[in-house]
Motif scaffolding. Structure first.
Motif, PDB file in Angstrom:
ATOM      1  N   LEU A  13      26.325  34.444  37.787  1.00  0.00           N
ATOM      2  CA  LEU A  13      27.583  34.849  38.176  1.00  0.00           C
ATOM      3  C   LEU A  13      27.916  34.759  39.339  1.00  0.00           C
ATOM      4  CD1 LEU A  13      30.010  36.511  36.607  1.00  0.00           C
ATOM      5  CD2 LEU A  13      28.667  38.741  37.330  1.00  0.00           C
ATOM      6  N   VAL A  14      29.167  34.357  39.692  1.00  0.00           N
ATOM      7  CA  VAL A  14      29.623  34.024  40.959  1.00  0.00           C
ATOM      8  C   VAL A  14      30.778  34.811  41.429  1.00  0.00           C
ATOM      9  CG1 VAL A  14      29.454  31.382  41.042  1.00  0.00           C
ATOM     10  CG2 VAL A  14      31.479  32.256  40.266  1.00  0.00           C
ATOM     11  N   PRO A  15      30.904  35.251  42.616  1.00  0.00           N
ATOM     12  CA  PRO A  15      32.076  36.426  43.061  1.00  0.00           C
ATOM     13  C   PRO A  15      33.469  36.228  42.387  1.00  0.00           C
ATOM     14  CG  PRO A  15      30.488  35.725  44.878  1.00  0.00           C
ATOM     15  CD  PRO A  15      30.228  34.923  43.752  1.00  0.00           C
ATOM     16  N   ASP A  16      33.764  35.162  42.298  1.00  0.00           N
ATOM     17  CA  ASP A  16      35.093  34.782  42.001  1.00  0.00           C
ATOM     18  C   ASP A  16      35.331  35.305  40.445  1.00  0.00           C
ATOM     19  OD1 ASP A  16      35.789  33.940  44.617  1.00  0.00           O
ATOM     20  OD2 ASP A  16      36.456  31.856  43.674  1.00  0.00           O
ATOM     21  N   VAL A  17      34.280  35.124  39.800  1.00  0.00           N
ATOM     22  CA  VAL A  17      34.453  35.400  38.071  1.00  0.00           C
ATOM     23  C   VAL A  17      33.812  36.965  37.962  1.00  0.00           C
ATOM     24  CG1 VAL A  17      33.092  35.079  35.927  1.00  0.00           C
ATOM     25  CG2 VAL A  17      33.649  33.076  37.484  1.00  0.00           C
ATOM     26  N   ALA A  18      33.006  37.142  38.747  1.00  0.00           N
ATOM     27  CA  ALA A  18      32.758  38.680  38.796  1.00  0.00           C
ATOM     28  C   ALA A  18      34.011  39.501  38.897  1.00  0.00           C
ATOM     29  CB  ALA A  18      31.748  38.933  39.852  1.00  0.00           C
ATOM     30  N   ALA A  19      34.753  39.250  40.106  1.00  0.00           N
ATOM     31  CA  ALA A  19      35.829  40.089  40.403  1.00  0.00           C
ATOM     32  C   ALA A  19      36.830  40.004  39.332  1.00  0.00           C
ATOM     33  CB  ALA A  19      36.565  39.359  41.617  1.00  0.00           C
ATOM     34  N   ASP A  20      37.131  38.605  38.583  1.00  0.00           N
ATOM     35  CA  ASP A  20      38.025  38.674  37.635  1.00  0.00           C
ATOM     36  C   ASP A  20      37.807  39.256  36.341  1.00  0.00           C
ATOM     37  OD1 ASP A  20      39.655  36.606  38.973  1.00  0.00           O
ATOM     38  OD2 ASP A  20      39.031  35.158  38.114  1.00  0.00           O
ATOM     39  N   LEU A  21      36.325  39.351  36.312  1.00  0.00           N
ATOM     40  CA  LEU A  21      35.940  40.287  35.159  1.00  0.00           C
ATOM     41  C   LEU A  21      36.080  41.782  35.323  1.00  0.00           C
ATOM     42  CD1 LEU A  21      32.591  38.283  34.392  1.00  0.00           C
ATOM     43  CD2 LEU A  21      34.697  38.517  32.757  1.00  0.00           C
ATOM     44  N   ALA A  22      35.765  42.375  36.417  1.00  0.00           N
ATOM     45  CA  ALA A  22      35.790  43.667  36.811  1.00  0.00           C
ATOM     46  C   ALA A  22      37.190  44.258  36.692  1.00  0.00           C
ATOM     47  CB  ALA A  22      35.258  43.888  38.221  1.00  0.00           C
TER      48      ALA A  22
END
Length: 198
Positions: free
Chosen positions: A143-152
């Motif tokens: 999991l990369v930060p950009d995707v993690a931010a979108d998910l959260a």
């Protein structure tokens, strides 16, 4: 802030909640007891008025300062949990106006401008938190930060909050506790904490 500007913002906020974001500048002027020209002296367009309404709500409640303070916590996962709790509490406050803007944004460019302005800033907070989790090795593998931010950001959106509270009848406190835990678990791979027992 001038008293006239404050009155316009308060009136517009009330009309948005009662009538939806399609309330016109003339509607706001009439309800505030001032001329249309007076409204246009403070806001060049309906879009700028709607953006100002949601920004004013944020400023009154100090949401930006609360989110920034939460993110300064020493331990990155707990700082993110604090940030999530601040945001989810605020979702309850802005829900009446946010749900109207969200429902109208597809066919109302002014509502979309107001919605995108505030949600874009919120997403920046999620991105800061996710990057910190990434740099400290706390994001789950793959999991990369950009995707993690979108998910959260999506998992804690106003529509999700609304479904859980309005449609499913969960209390705001319950949603805050379990949704924050679910987001942390999804991003870090850590199991959510055991619920407090009465």
């Amino acid at each position: 802030m001038s008293s006239t500007r404050s009155r316009i913002l308060e009136t517009a906020r009330r009309l948005i909640t009662e009538q939806g974001p399609r309330a016109s500048m003339a509607d706001v002027a009439r309800a505030a007891g001032i001329s249309r020209q007076a409204v246009y002296l403070h806001f060049a367009s309906r879009a700028s008025l709607l953006v100002a309404v949601v920004r004013d709500m944020d400023e009154r409640d100090g949401i930006r300062a609360h989110c920034e303070k939460a993110l300064t916590g020493e331990e990155p996962v707990e700082a993110f949990r604090a940030f999530l709790r601040v945001w989810l509490r605020y979702a309850a406050v802005i829900h009446p106006v946010a749900s109207v803007l969200l429902a109208s944004r597809r066919d109302d460019p002014d509502a979309a401008a107001a919605w995108n302005d505030r949600m874009g800033e919120l997403h920046e907070g999620f991105l800061l938190a996710a990057r910190r989790l990434g740099t400290t090795g706390r994001l789950r593998p793959g999991l990369v930060p950009d995707v993690a931010a979108d998910l959260a950001w999506a998992m804690t959106s106003v529509p999700v909050w609304e479904q859980l509270t309005t449609d499913r009848g969960r209390s705001a406190d319950e949603v805050e506790e379990h949704l924050a835990g679910a987001v942390i678990a999804a991003l870090t791979g850590d199991p959510p904490p055991e619920p407090a027992r009465a």
